[in-house]
Design a protein around this motif. Structure first.
Motif, PDB file in Angstrom:
ATOM      1  N   VAL A  46     112.029 100.662 114.343  1.00 51.26           N
ATOM      2  CA  VAL A  46     111.854 102.152 113.457  1.00 51.26           C
ATOM      3  C   VAL A  46     111.949 103.133 114.654  1.00 51.26           C
ATOM      4  N   MET A  50     113.278 111.595 115.197  1.00 52.85           N
ATOM      5  CA  MET A  50     113.245 111.867 113.503  1.00 52.85           C
ATOM      6  C   MET A  50     113.840 112.682 113.263  1.00 52.85           C
ATOM      7  N   ASP A 141     107.554  98.131 113.033  1.00 57.40           N
ATOM      8  CA  ASP A 141     106.862 100.041 113.542  1.00 57.40           C
ATOM      9  C   ASP A 141     106.579  99.077 115.170  1.00 57.40           C
ATOM     10  N   THR A 143     109.531 100.369 117.882  1.00 58.00           N
ATOM     11  CA  THR A 143     110.660 101.489 118.208  1.00 58.00           C
ATOM     12  C   THR A 143     111.961 101.011 119.248  1.00 58.00           C
ATOM     13  N   ASN A 153     103.297 107.002 110.817  1.00 61.42           N
ATOM     14  CA  ASN A 153     104.411 105.997 110.177  1.00 61.42           C
ATOM     15  C   ASN A 153     105.229 106.350 109.315  1.00 61.42           C
ATOM     16  N   VAL A 155     108.207 106.638 107.145  1.00 64.97           N
ATOM     17  CA  VAL A 155     109.891 106.964 107.272  1.00 64.97           C
ATOM     18  C   VAL A 155     110.315 106.277 106.515  1.00 64.97           C
ATOM     19  N   THR A 157     112.957 106.603 103.598  1.00 69.94           N
ATOM     20  CA  THR A 157     113.834 104.917 103.085  1.00 69.94           C
ATOM     21  C   THR A 157     114.829 105.503 101.690  1.00 69.94           C
ATOM     22  N   SER A 180     105.835 102.282 108.323  1.00 68.16           N
ATOM     23  CA  SER A 180     106.536 100.985 109.475  1.00 68.16           C
ATOM     24  C   SER A 180     105.133 100.363 109.252  1.00 68.16           C
ATOM     25  N   ASN A 200     110.804 113.015 110.009  1.00 67.50           N
ATOM     26  CA  ASN A 200     110.311 111.043 109.764  1.00 67.50           C
ATOM     27  C   ASN A 200     111.209 110.724 110.201  1.00 67.50           C
ATOM     28  N   SER A 201     110.840 109.563 110.944  1.00 63.25           N
ATOM     29  CA  SER A 201     111.551 108.031 111.422  1.00 63.25           C
ATOM     30  C   SER A 201     112.741 107.151 110.245  1.00 63.25           C
ATOM     31  N   LEU A 202     113.638 106.435 111.076  1.00 62.21           N
ATOM     32  CA  LEU A 202     114.135 105.541 109.852  1.00 62.21           C
ATOM     33  C   LEU A 202     113.697 104.337 110.174  1.00 62.21           C
ATOM     34  N   TYR A 203     113.906 102.830 109.658  1.00 56.97           N
ATOM     35  CA  TYR A 203     114.270 101.940 110.049  1.00 56.97           C
ATOM     36  C   TYR A 203     115.655 101.672 110.397  1.00 56.97           C
TER      37      TYR A 203
END
Length: 246
Positions: A46, A50, A141, A143, A153, A155, A157, A180, A200-203
């Motif tokens: 992850v 962001m 989870d 990084t 957390n 993400v 999608t 995540s 936000n984060s991405l996978y």
């Protein structure tokens, strides 16, 4: 003749160690303990960084994930692989973008690990996209730095747990978010966000890698022989010639 043989052996050992080391560095963070040399697998993480989800172009998210994987201090920086976003837009589903289509039914695909190369996340693609039935082995989870994601957390999608885009995919006004820190299907589809402008984060997931052994005893032996032969050659060069006079 002995000098030629020694030179050939030392050069061969040197090349063997150099090539094996290059392969290990380029294709494996660490050989997963439950795999054998030659087995295929993939890595996933992850992103620590962001971004928003306003773009409907999957290439933008792939580029973001790739840049995160190759960020300074990333433990997968320089790994000989491609990186893809585990996400869907209106044009591309996640299973298509990542090459993880679980059909036909059965154990399709390869195992997936966190970037530490030790923690298995899913046994295969059916497991990855079937977490509404069987949860992940471990939360996704970690990084790219090999540590758990701090703070939120959430993400991006845009997908449900089956890897296919929902109506609220990335690029829409209220894209779907995953979490995540969970192992259930909510790691992909937890809730809608209120705005695609949030960050936000991405996978991210790698292309298929091949498990290669870490430098073995044979490699170390060759390296030792090379050093000894080199030292012997250097010593021979320093021995003075004795000249006898009548």
């Amino acid at each position: 003749m002995r000098s030629i043989a020694s030179s050939f052996l030392s050069i061969s050992c040197f090349l063997y160690v150099a090539i094996l080391s290059a392969i290990c560095t380029a294709q494996s963070v660490r050989l997963p303990a439950d795999l054998n040399p030659g087995d295929e697998y993939r890595l996933a993480f992850v992103t620590a960084g962001m971004r928003d989800a306003t773009s409907s172009n999957i290439a933008d998210y792939n580029t973001f994930v790739r840049n995160e994987a190759n960020a300074p201090s990333s433990i997968v920086r320089g790994l000989a692989t491609e990186w893809f976003a585990l996400a869907s837009t209106s044009d591309v589903d996640a299973i298509e973008n990542t090459g993880t289509d679980p059909t036909p039914d059965g154990d399709t695909g390869v195992p997936i690990y966190l970037v530490d190369g030790m923690t298995r996340v899913a046994d295969h693609y059916d497991h990855l996209w079937g977490t509404y039935r069987v949860g992940l082995h471990a939360p996704l989870d970690f990084t790219q730095y090999g540590i758990a994601l701090n703070g939120s957390n959430n993400v991006w999608t845009g997908i449900g747990s089956n890897g296919v885009a929902l109506s609220d995919q990335l690029g829409t006004n209220t894209p779907w978010l995953g979490m995540s820190r969970v192992r259930t299907g909510r790691w992909l589809g937890n809730r809608n966000t209120t705005s695609s402008s949030q960050i936000n984060s991405l996978y991210g997931i790698s292309s298929v890698l091949i498990a290669v052994p870490e430098p073995s005893t044979a490699s170390l032996l060759c390296a030792g022989v090379f050093v000894l032969l080199r030292r012997r050659t250097d010593t021979a060069r320093r021995v003075p010639l004795l000249v006898y006079r009548r």
